[in-house]
Enzyme design. Structure first.
Site, mmCIF file in Angstrom:
data_model
loop_
_atom_site.group_PDB
_atom_site.id
_atom_site.type_symbol
_atom_site.label_atom_id
_atom_site.label_comp_id
_atom_site.label_asym_id
_atom_site.label_seq_id
_atom_site.Cartn_x
_atom_site.Cartn_y
_atom_site.Cartn_z
ATOM 1 N N LYS A 264 0.846 -1.198 0.000
ATOM 2 C CA LYS A 264 0.000 0.000 0.000
ATOM 3 C C LYS A 264 0.880 1.246 0.000
ATOM 4 C CE LYS A 264 -3.228 2.641 2.961
ATOM 5 N NZ LYS A 264 -4.097 2.633 4.156
ATOM 6 N N ASP B 24 -2.537 10.234 3.708
ATOM 7 C CA ASP B 24 -3.938 9.857 3.873
ATOM 8 C C ASP B 24 -4.651 10.891 4.746
ATOM 9 O OD1 ASP B 24 -6.386 8.662 4.126
ATOM 10 O OD2 ASP B 24 -5.686 6.977 5.353
ATOM 11 N N LYS C 51 -10.016 13.091 8.196
ATOM 12 C CA LYS C 51 -9.555 12.682 9.524
ATOM 13 C C LYS C 51 -9.486 13.895 10.448
ATOM 14 C CE LYS C 51 -6.583 8.821 8.088
ATOM 15 N NZ LYS C 51 -7.237 7.748 8.844
ATOM 16 N N ASP D 206 1.605 6.283 5.688
ATOM 17 C CA ASP D 206 0.634 5.353 5.121
ATOM 18 C C ASP D 206 1.149 4.665 3.850
ATOM 19 O OD1 ASP D 206 -1.782 4.113 5.573
ATOM 20 O OD2 ASP D 206 -2.973 5.593 4.473
ATOM 21 N N ASP E 95 -12.175 7.281 3.762
ATOM 22 C CA ASP E 95 -10.966 7.021 4.557
ATOM 23 C C ASP E 95 -10.580 5.536 4.533
ATOM 24 O OD1 ASP E 95 -8.811 7.629 6.083
ATOM 25 O OD2 ASP E 95 -9.920 7.913 7.964
ATOM 26 N N GLU F 139 -9.489 3.861 2.171
ATOM 27 C CA GLU F 139 -8.969 3.952 0.803
ATOM 28 C C GLU F 139 -7.918 2.895 0.491
ATOM 29 O OE1 GLU F 139 -7.680 5.498 3.280
ATOM 30 O OE2 GLU F 139 -5.564 5.106 2.919
ATOM 31 N N ARG G 29 -7.780 -0.315 1.025
ATOM 32 C CA ARG G 29 -8.350 -1.512 0.401
ATOM 33 C C ARG G 29 -8.765 -1.241 -1.045
ATOM 34 N NH1 ARG G 29 -12.811 -1.757 5.062
ATOM 35 N NH2 ARG G 29 -11.105 -0.698 6.134
HETATM 36 N N1 BES Z 1 -4.259 4.516 6.932
HETATM 37 C C1 BES Z 1 -5.421 4.302 7.707
HETATM 38 C C2 BES Z 1 -5.209 3.279 8.821
HETATM 39 C C3 BES Z 1 -4.497 3.768 10.037
HETATM 40 C C4 BES Z 1 -5.104 4.640 10.905
HETATM 41 C C5 BES Z 1 -3.259 3.290 10.349
HETATM 42 C C6 BES Z 1 -4.463 5.050 12.061
HETATM 43 C C7 BES Z 1 -2.608 3.688 11.491
HETATM 44 C C8 BES Z 1 -3.210 4.567 12.345
HETATM 45 C C9 BES Z 1 -6.567 3.782 6.840
HETATM 46 O O1 BES Z 1 -6.572 4.252 5.544
HETATM 47 C C10 BES Z 1 -7.821 4.210 7.479
HETATM 48 O O2 BES Z 1 -8.052 5.379 7.549
HETATM 49 N N2 BES Z 1 -8.605 3.254 7.939
HETATM 50 C C11 BES Z 1 -9.814 3.540 8.603
HETATM 51 C C12 BES Z 1 -10.852 2.563 8.128
HETATM 52 C C13 BES Z 1 -12.239 2.906 8.573
HETATM 53 C C14 BES Z 1 -12.720 4.157 7.870
HETATM 54 C C15 BES Z 1 -13.145 1.745 8.270
HETATM 55 C C16 BES Z 1 -9.577 3.400 10.107
HETATM 56 O O3 BES Z 1 -8.858 2.483 10.510
HETATM 57 O O4 BES Z 1 -10.076 4.225 10.844
HETATM 58 ZN ZN ZN Z 2 -4.783 4.820 4.756
HETATM 59 MN MN MN Z 3 -7.621 6.104 5.395
#
Ligand code: BES
Ligand code: ZN
Ligand code: MN
Length: 525
Positions: A251, A256, A263, A274, A333, A335, A337
């Site tokens: 990835k 992000d 966020k 990220d 968010d 994204e 996947r």
């Molecule tokens: N890059 C983030 C995951 C992440 C968040 C990694 C905080 C480390 C610390 C990912 O793209 C994301 O934002 N995931 C969301 C998914 C949710 C919207 C279902 C998350 O984990 O909040």
């Molecule tokens: Zn992300």
């Molecule tokens: Mn995200």
């Protein structure tokens, strides 16, 4: 910094000319008549030192010892973990302390795993980020000699650890670069540079080619950013072209923001990390260049920013992935996947023996496993076991998580084949269930490194994980795939143009169509 491996006992270590000599002493070792043993025995008697982990004693120019500075360090049972901890803390304390040449003398009982731990710890402790500092802090240490009882026996472990350290260093450096420097374009250039230096093939696709290929999901994430996306294809060939490759998918979200589902502001800067999955794939290829193992490896990196803008994708949008499956975006968010799913579909053209994606995918994985182990999801037990074992050996551990069909239920929607988020519960698992729909029948594993790719707080910075795990896994696969012949060499597939599909929502994917509900695909693995 350079490493050297040497056969060295305590008597020999006393004669090593160096700025600092680090002597690791295990519990219950029999002292000899050499000056270092005498020093240790005296100090233990005087209760100035003992061999419990964490205990140290420093001395300056002691009699009969060639080193300027000697540090005795207790390592208890002398396990790799203890050796790692001792070397890490001592080398870190010797930074900026006038030490250029350092000798680490391991306990006589330490084997190749001890040597690995010492190399990994010293490299980790010596790394300093310099790229965007106007007055960089120096480290000075430029040569580390690892002394062990039998250097020839530990030679292979030493080479592995040294190569992994170079890969980890690259992954850390790329991860730490600010997001205005580590753009998708820059990652593409870094991949090209790496490939050129090492002599493997690399292709970097831009927006036009990615559109032509039909990666509608990946494109949707990228469309809100001014930075053009890149799709990086690396190809390391260490075995016959007929041997099926392992495909690594990283990835590469270089920033992000969350997109329209933006966020919160605190710690948003950390979303520059990220692209840790992408960095780990590049780092792994750096190590492959050193070790040249007899195996074929393909690296795929979808890389872009996730930004809000008038052109950004929105909650409610339905997008069409390369597989033909349509996806309703419920949260922009989620994204990662969405860029990975197209890369997983793309991976199938290499007829791989295994596909492993690496992603800072979910905050939920951090809640589940913290910052110690990466989350491992796999449809294949042999692959899962090999990755678990590689993680233990490389001191870069992971932990297996479930993929029961029921976890996929939440991804159902009326408006597309699948939604990009489920509910709050088991967020790292539903993310993996989403990816599984695109992994197809090939053995597939997913490493969620959200908790392990970087550190926050005072020690903020990329860790380079899971390069150590991946390098160890790939080495363990040499020879394993000789039987598993690819129908078509991966080499040819690399140059091949887009997959043969219309790229429209209505047209079915070439390989298989998952069906309207999510259950059909959930059964695939
Ligand atoms: N890059 C983030 C995951 C992440 C968040 C990694 C905080 C480390 C610390 C990912 O793209 C994301 O934002 N995931 C969301 C998914 C949710 C919207 C279902 C998350 O984990 O909040
Ligand atoms: Zn992300
Ligand atoms: Mn995200």
């Amino acid at each position: 910094m350079d490493f050297e491996l040497k056969t060295l006992g305590l008597d020999g270590a006393a004669q090593e000319k160096c700025d600092a000599l680090l002597v690791l002493l295990p519990e219950g070792a029999k002292p000899g008549a050499d000056p270092l043993s005498r020093m240790a025995t005296d100090a233990i008697k005087a209760r100035s030192f003992d061999t419990k982990p964490g205990k140290t004693l420093q001395s300056w120019r002691p009699q009969g010892i060639a080193a300027s500075r000697v540090v005795l360090a207790g390592v208890g049972d002398a396990s790799p973990r203890r050796i790692y901890a001792a070397v890490y803390s001592l080398v870190a304390s010797l930074r900026n302390a006038g030490v250029r040449r350092l000798v680490v003398c391991l306990p006589a009982a330490a084997d190749g795993r001890g040597v690995r731990a010492a190399v990994a710890a010293a490299a980790e402790a010596c790394y300093v980020y310099v790229s965007t500092r106007s007055k960089p802090e120096g480290v000075e240490i430029d040569r580390v000699v690892i002394g062990c009882a039998d250097a020839p026996a530990a030679r292979a472990d030493f080479a592995t650890a040294r190569a992994a350290a170079l890969g980890i260093e690259l992954a850390r450096e790329l991860g730490n670069l600010p997001p205005n420097r580590a753009t998708p374009t820059r990652l593409g250039e870094e991949a090209k540079k790496l490939a050129k230096a090492a002599g493997f093939r690399c292709e970097v696709l831009g927006p036009k080619e990615v559109a032509k290929a039909g990666m509608g999901s990946f494109m949707a994430v990228a469309q809100g950013s001014e930075e053009p996306l890149r799709f990086i294809i690396l190809n390391y060939q260490g075995a016959a072209a007929s041997q099926a490759p392992v495909v690594l998918v990283g990835k590469g979200i270089t920033f992000d923001s969350g997109g329209i589902s933006i966020k919160p502001a605190p710690d948003m800067d950390e979303m520059k990390f990220d692209m840790g999955g992408a960095a780990s794939v590049l780092g792994t290829f750096r190590a492959l260049a050193e070790l040249k193992p007899r195996i074929n490896v393909v690296g795929l990196i979808p890389t872009c920013e996730n930004m809000p803008s008038g052109r950004a994708f929105k909650p409610g949008d339905v997008i069409t992935s390369l597989s033909g499956q349509t996806i309703e975006v419920l949260n922009t968010d989620a994204e990662g996947r969405l860029i990975l799913c197209d890369a997983l579909t793309y991976a199938a053209r290499f007829k791989p023996r295994a596909v492993i994606d690496i992603a800072t995918l979910t905050g939920a994985c951090v809640i589940a496993l913290g910052h110690v182990r990466s989350g491992l999801f796999a449809t294949d037990d042999t692959l899962a076991d090999a990755l678990l074992q590689a993680g233990e050996l490389a001191l870069d551990p992971c932990w297996r998580m479930p993929l029961d069909e029921e976890y996929g239920e939440g991804l159902k929607t009326h408006f597309a084949d699948v939604a990009n988020v489920g509910g709050r519960a088991a967020g790292s698992v539903t993310a993996a269930k989403f990816l599984q729909r695109f992994a197809g029948k090939q053995p597939w594993a997913h490493l969620d490194i959200a908790g392990t790719a970087w550190k926050s707080g005072a020690a903020k910075g990329a860790t380079g994980r899971p390069v150590g795990l991946l390098v160890q896994y790939l080495l363990s696969q040499q020879g394993e795939g000789a039987a598993a012949k690819a129908a078509k060499p991966g080499a040819k597939a690399l140059a091949k143009a887009p997959v043969k599909r219309a790229g429209k929502a209505a047209s079915p994917a070439p390989r298989k169509r998952a069906g309207a509900g999510s259950r059909a695909a959930s059964r695939a693995g």
